[in-house]
Motif scaffolding. Structure first.
Motif, PDB file in Angstrom:
ATOM      1  N   ILE A 197       0.052 -21.794  41.424  1.00  0.00           N
ATOM      2  CA  ILE A 197      -1.095 -21.953  40.522  1.00  0.00           C
ATOM      3  C   ILE A 197      -1.057 -20.752  39.588  1.00  0.00           C
ATOM      4  CG2 ILE A 197      -3.583 -22.297  40.337  1.00  0.00           C
ATOM      5  CD1 ILE A 197      -2.255 -24.410  42.079  1.00  0.00           C
ATOM      6  N   ASP A 321       1.008 -31.345  40.141  1.00  0.00           N
ATOM      7  CA  ASP A 321      -0.188 -30.516  40.276  1.00  0.00           C
ATOM      8  C   ASP A 321      -1.400 -31.342  39.876  1.00  0.00           C
ATOM      9  OD1 ASP A 321      -0.115 -30.523  37.479  1.00  0.00           O
ATOM     10  OD2 ASP A 321       0.797 -28.539  37.373  1.00  0.00           O
ATOM     11  N   PHE A 367      -1.256 -27.747  43.888  1.00  0.00           N
ATOM     12  CA  PHE A 367       0.154 -28.024  43.596  1.00  0.00           C
ATOM     13  C   PHE A 367       0.835 -28.437  44.889  1.00  0.00           C
ATOM     14  CE2 PHE A 367       4.539 -26.594  43.954  1.00  0.00           C
ATOM     15  CZ  PHE A 367       5.132 -27.169  42.841  1.00  0.00           C
TER      16      PHE A 367
END
Length: 426
Positions: A197, A321, A367
């Motif tokens: 992230i 994601d 993700f």
């Protein structure tokens, strides 16, 4: 304020996962970036807390919330692959609840624990965190932080900092909430999710006085790795009916589920501390009808119904994601007061001369990548506080159409991640 509110589905390939509950202070992952903010934990030492081992009441409450979050997220993401981390959401909300009082606290206790008092929830979360294993071949790390705007008239309650240090290992920072603070927060998230992230905030609103942030990473190798000969091209049919050519991984597993409108399998990660679970709804069952039927009770029942037996598995590689703004979702699940600037009560968190504190935004970003090596998954949740004026037959499971999947903590039988794959893009 915007915190990545548009779903990024262009890179989707498949996945999902649920989360349990726990706490584990994780060190920054080796990045040299220095946080240029005052450390508010100076002089605040975390007390040793033993926690309380998860019991049936706590597990049922977490399963109920995990299923409710997944159903609500699916309703907002219809037709798209999705992924949430119930654990990341639960931890961020629990930290926030330590600053709540009155009706605000009561609603958050009901949502998080079906009425379990906050003191008990803190103890459960601490014990769960301590029990989540990491070793060579499988790593699960959790980090928590609290960020306060450096301004006159904003007074932070010491007991709030102490509780979150004791139970969640939370670091706390005082910063000007300028461009450098934006970089610091995004770098903290990036470091504590191993780069999965890379940012949680696009900007910092003038009305935002503090953030409570959880970051979580999961990285594990399969117990039995795939060989090159196990990977071949195959077809996947998306929720919309499009045919995709994807890389399929073939294996034989030893735990399966068959019944109640779906078939599935469990595939262990190294040392069998965690497992990947996949549930494929029957061909005549709509994916979203199946997701909508997943209550906490059904989730636990299904995860407890896997049997030993040979199952031939075909699973696609996938990676994507996802991101969600959780405000409306959580209001509908029973905690509207926290978002009401006139009614929210966070007086146990801080006082602000500008006006009453309330939750302005809750952003959740995830993700996942599943391939022949294993699984990497990350999640970050940011809470922005604002002020204003069958009998063992051999089974074949081929995940060649939309399916539900989870990453499980095998100790408590709860999902750490839960998701649904509706399409796979090359």
């Amino acid at each position: 304020m915007q915190i990545m509110e548009t779903k990024q589905t262009t890179k989707m390939r498949i996945a999902t996962g649920l989360l349990l509950i726990c706490v584990l202070a994780a060190a920054l992952s080796g990045c040299n970036t220095q946080i240029q903010a005052a450390d508010l934990m100076a002089g605040v030492s975390a007390n040793t807390t033993a926690g309380k081992a998860a019991d049936d009441a706590f597990i049922r409450a977490q399963a109920d919330l995990s299923a409710a979050l997944f159903r609500a997220a699916a309703a907002e993401s219809r037709g798209e692959s999705l992924l949430i981390s119930p654990l990341s959401i639960q931890l961020a909300l629990a930290m926030t609840a330590n600053g709540a009082d009155g009706q605000t606290l009561a609603e958050m206790e009901t949502l998080l624990g079906s009425g379990i008092p906050l003191d008990g929830l803190n103890e459960y979360y601490r014990a769960c965190a301590d029990a989540l294993p990491s070793a060579d071949g499988y790593q699960l790390h959790i980090a928590n932080s609290i960020w306060f705007r450096d301004q006159q008239g904003l007074t932070v309650e010491k007991d709030f900092l102490q509780r979150n240090a004791d139970y969640y290992g939370a670091q706390a920072y005082k910063a000007p909430f300028d461009g450098q603070t934006l970089k610091d927060i995004n770098n903290w998230v990036k470091q504590n999710t191993n780069g999965m992230i890379d940012r949680i905030l696009d900007e910092i609103s003038a009305e935002t006085k503090l953030y409570l942030i959880n970051a979580l990473t999961f990285d594990a190798e399969w117990a039995v790795a795939y060989e090159e000969s196990d990977i071949r091209d195959g077809a996947f049919t998306s929720y919309g009916g499009e045919k995709r050519t994807v890389e399929m991984m073939h294996s034989e597993e030893s735990k399966y589920f068959s019944g109640d409108s779906a078939v599935g399998f469990l595939k262990d990660y190294k040392d069998s501390k965690y497992a990947f679970a996949a549930l494929l709804p029957d061909a005549d069952v709509d994916l979203y009808a199946y997701i909508d039927s997943l209550t906490g009770e059904k989730l636990l029942q299904t995860l407890g119904s896997f049997k030993s037996g040979s199952v031939a598995v075909t699973m696609p590689k996938f990676s994507y994601d996802d991101e969600l703004r959780l405000n409306g979702l959580l209001e509908n699940l029973g905690m509207p007061t926290a978002f009401d600037n006139g009614k929210a009560d966070f007086t146990r968190m801080a006082s602000c001369a500008d006006g009453n504190l309330f939750i302005g935004d809750i952003l959740h970003k995830t993700f996942i990548s599943v391939d022949e090596r294993g699984t990497r998954a990350g999640a970050a949740t940011a809470v922005a506080m604002n002020s204003e004026s069958i009998s063992v037959p051999e089974l074949t499971v081929t995940l060649d159409r939309p399916f539900v999947f989870m990453i499980l903590d095998n100790t408590n039988g709860l999902p750490i991640f839960i998701g649904a794959v509706t399409d796979i893009q090359a």
